[in-house]
Write an enzyme that holds these catalytic residues in place. Structure first.
Site, PDB file in Angstrom:
ATOM      1  N   ASP A  30       1.041  -1.158  -0.073  1.00  0.00           N
ATOM      2  CA  ASP A  30      -0.136  -0.078  -0.014  1.00  0.00           C
ATOM      3  C   ASP A  30       0.853   1.196   0.069  1.00  0.00           C
ATOM      4  O   ASP A  30       1.785   1.353   0.884  1.00  0.00           O
ATOM      5  CB  ASP A  30      -0.770   0.013   1.294  1.00  0.00           C
ATOM      6  N   ASN A  85     -11.217  -5.595   4.615  1.00  0.00           N
ATOM      7  CA  ASN A  85     -11.616  -5.312   3.215  1.00  0.00           C
ATOM      8  C   ASN A  85     -13.035  -4.567   3.304  1.00  0.00           C
ATOM      9  O   ASN A  85     -13.958  -4.975   3.775  1.00  0.00           O
ATOM     10  CB  ASN A  85     -12.112  -6.885   2.496  1.00  0.00           C
ATOM     11  N   VAL A  93     -11.126   2.715  -3.397  1.00  0.00           N
ATOM     12  CA  VAL A  93     -10.493   2.276  -4.835  1.00  0.00           C
ATOM     13  C   VAL A  93     -11.670   1.155  -5.216  1.00  0.00           C
ATOM     14  O   VAL A  93     -11.824  -0.161  -4.707  1.00  0.00           O
ATOM     15  CB  VAL A  93      -9.353   1.486  -4.887  1.00  0.00           C
ATOM     16  N   HIS A  97     -10.090  -5.448  -2.835  1.00  0.00           N
ATOM     17  CA  HIS A  97      -8.917  -5.521  -2.402  1.00  0.00           C
ATOM     18  C   HIS A  97      -8.837  -5.834  -0.966  1.00  0.00           C
ATOM     19  O   HIS A  97      -9.856  -5.446  -0.042  1.00  0.00           O
ATOM     20  CB  HIS A  97      -8.014  -4.339  -2.485  1.00  0.00           C
ATOM     21  N   HIS A  99      -6.675  -5.553   2.725  1.00  0.00           N
ATOM     22  CA  HIS A  99      -5.686  -4.956   3.240  1.00  0.00           C
ATOM     23  C   HIS A  99      -5.051  -5.938   4.283  1.00  0.00           C
ATOM     24  O   HIS A  99      -5.658  -6.829   5.167  1.00  0.00           O
ATOM     25  CB  HIS A  99      -6.150  -3.825   4.004  1.00  0.00           C
TER      26      HIS A  99
HETATM   27  P1  AMP Z   1      -9.724   1.420   0.661  1.00  0.00           P
HETATM   28  O1  AMP Z   1      -9.769   2.731   1.157  1.00  0.00           O
HETATM   29  O2  AMP Z   1     -10.087   0.254   1.574  1.00  0.00           O
HETATM   30  O3  AMP Z   1     -10.253   1.193  -0.843  1.00  0.00           O
HETATM   31  O4  AMP Z   1      -8.340   1.213   0.239  1.00  0.00           O
HETATM   32  C1  AMP Z   1      -7.500   1.499  -0.760  1.00  0.00           C
HETATM   33  C2  AMP Z   1      -6.176   1.702  -0.366  1.00  0.00           C
HETATM   34  O5  AMP Z   1      -5.245   1.731  -1.706  1.00  0.00           O
HETATM   35  C3  AMP Z   1      -5.704   2.885   0.477  1.00  0.00           C
HETATM   36  O6  AMP Z   1      -4.832   2.267   1.507  1.00  0.00           O
HETATM   37  C4  AMP Z   1      -4.621   3.528  -0.534  1.00  0.00           C
HETATM   38  O7  AMP Z   1      -3.315   4.009   0.240  1.00  0.00           O
HETATM   39  C5  AMP Z   1      -4.174   2.300  -1.414  1.00  0.00           C
HETATM   40  N1  AMP Z   1      -3.500   2.829  -2.729  1.00  0.00           N
HETATM   41  C6  AMP Z   1      -4.395   3.619  -3.685  1.00  0.00           C
HETATM   42  N2  AMP Z   1      -3.622   3.817  -4.784  1.00  0.00           N
HETATM   43  C7  AMP Z   1      -2.611   2.976  -4.649  1.00  0.00           C
HETATM   44  C8  AMP Z   1      -1.299   2.661  -5.471  1.00  0.00           C
HETATM   45  N3  AMP Z   1      -1.287   3.382  -6.623  1.00  0.00           N
HETATM   46  N4  AMP Z   1      -0.451   1.726  -4.992  1.00  0.00           N
HETATM   47  C9  AMP Z   1      -0.494   1.283  -3.838  1.00  0.00           C
HETATM   48  N5  AMP Z   1      -1.677   1.338  -3.091  1.00  0.00           N
HETATM   49  C10 AMP Z   1      -2.695   2.443  -3.428  1.00  0.00           C
END
Ligand code: AMP
Length: 140
Positions: A30, A85, A93, A97, A99
């Site tokens: 992340d 999750n 995003v 995914h 975490h």
């Molecule tokens: P969520 O808020 O649960 O959807 O988590 C999305 C996660 O994606 C966040 O913890 C961000 O820091 C991470 N994230 C977003 N863009 C990227 C990227 N390009 N590379 C790595 N992590 C990312």
């Protein structure tokens, strides 16, 4: 329409610190970790939420989550692992995914998914990536 950022990572169109990949899943650090070594696991296909996940794919998701959790734990030597999750709410995003977040005894979470930390300038992020990737390879 602008393509999803995680689809771009899966297709290697943008850079990520990849720790593991196979045919259906890819895992990378992340970029804004809760604790250093915070890793994400995503399906390569664009599946938005748990509710969209094909049933036949769920066992593989569990197996790959365990593989990455094991790699993070052994790779950086943390005490435990937190899995999160987010689906729809708090999901920033819209590409499924998990975490996989390292936890240490006595190092408390101050809030839900915050504050975030930063890797030191230089090689620190690559060092974490390498430790986790190696442990995934060794303990597969
Ligand atoms: P969520 O808020 O649960 O959807 O988590 C999305 C996660 O994606 C966040 O913890 C961000 O820091 C991470 N994230 C977003 N863009 C990227 C990227 N390009 N590379 C790595 N992590 C990312």
């Amino acid at each position: 329409m602008e393509e999803c950022i995680f689809c771009k990572i899966a297709k290697k169109e943008i850079k990520a610190d990849i720790v593991f990949e196979n045919e259906n899943f890819i895992s990378f650090l992340d970029k804004s970790p809760i604790f250093k070594g915070h890793t994400l696991l995503i399906p390569k296909n664009h599946i938005e939420t748990l509710f969209d996940f094909p049933e036949g794919y769920l066992k593989e998701l569990a197996v790959e989550t365990k593989r990455i959790a094991n790699g993070v734990k052994k790779g950086i030597g943390c005490d435990g692992i937190l899995l999160i999750n987010n689906n729809i709410i708090s999901q920033s995003v819209p590409h499924f995914h998990v975490h996989i977040i390292p936890r240490e005894k006595g190092k408390l979470l101050r809030g839900f998914m915050w504050p975030r930390t930063k890797y030191k300038d230089g090689n620190e992020e690559e060092e974490f990536r390498e430790k986790i990737a190696k442990a995934i390879e060794i303990f597969k």
